[in-house]
Design a protein around this motif. Structure first.
Motif: not given
Ligand code: SF4
Length: 64
Positions: A5-7, A9-13, A38-42, A48-52, A55-57
């Motif tokens: 559930n963290h970035c 392992t997220c398909g948007h990361f 980048g987080c590429h969640s629509p 243009h969010l940058q995450v590690s 991170g999580s959401c």
């Molecule tokens: S911020 Fe949320 S949507 Fe974006 S990569 Fe991280 S978990 Fe996925």
């Protein structure tokens, strides 16, 4: 700490990263904690969010 559930392992990361690096992060996100990509969640594409990998959401989507 589980990184499900963290970035990392997220398909948007990090889809802009080299493929092999992205696979390594998905397999072992704890060893790539210093990576920022980048987080590429629509839902946030215009930000243009940058995450590690740590991170999580609530938009987390499992990487394929
Ligand atoms: S911020 Fe949320 S949507 Fe974006 S990569 Fe991280 S978990 Fe996925």
């Amino acid at each position: 700490m589980s990184l499900n559930n963290h970035c990392g392992t997220c398909g948007h990361f990090g889809t802009e990263l080299p493929h092999q690096q992205l696979i390594q992060i998905r397999v072992n996100p704890e060893e790539s904690a210093d990576v920022v990509a980048g987080c590429h969640s629509p839902e946030v594409a215009n930000l243009h969010l940058q995450v590690s990998p740590q991170g999580s959401c609530d938009a987390w989507t499992p990487a394929a």
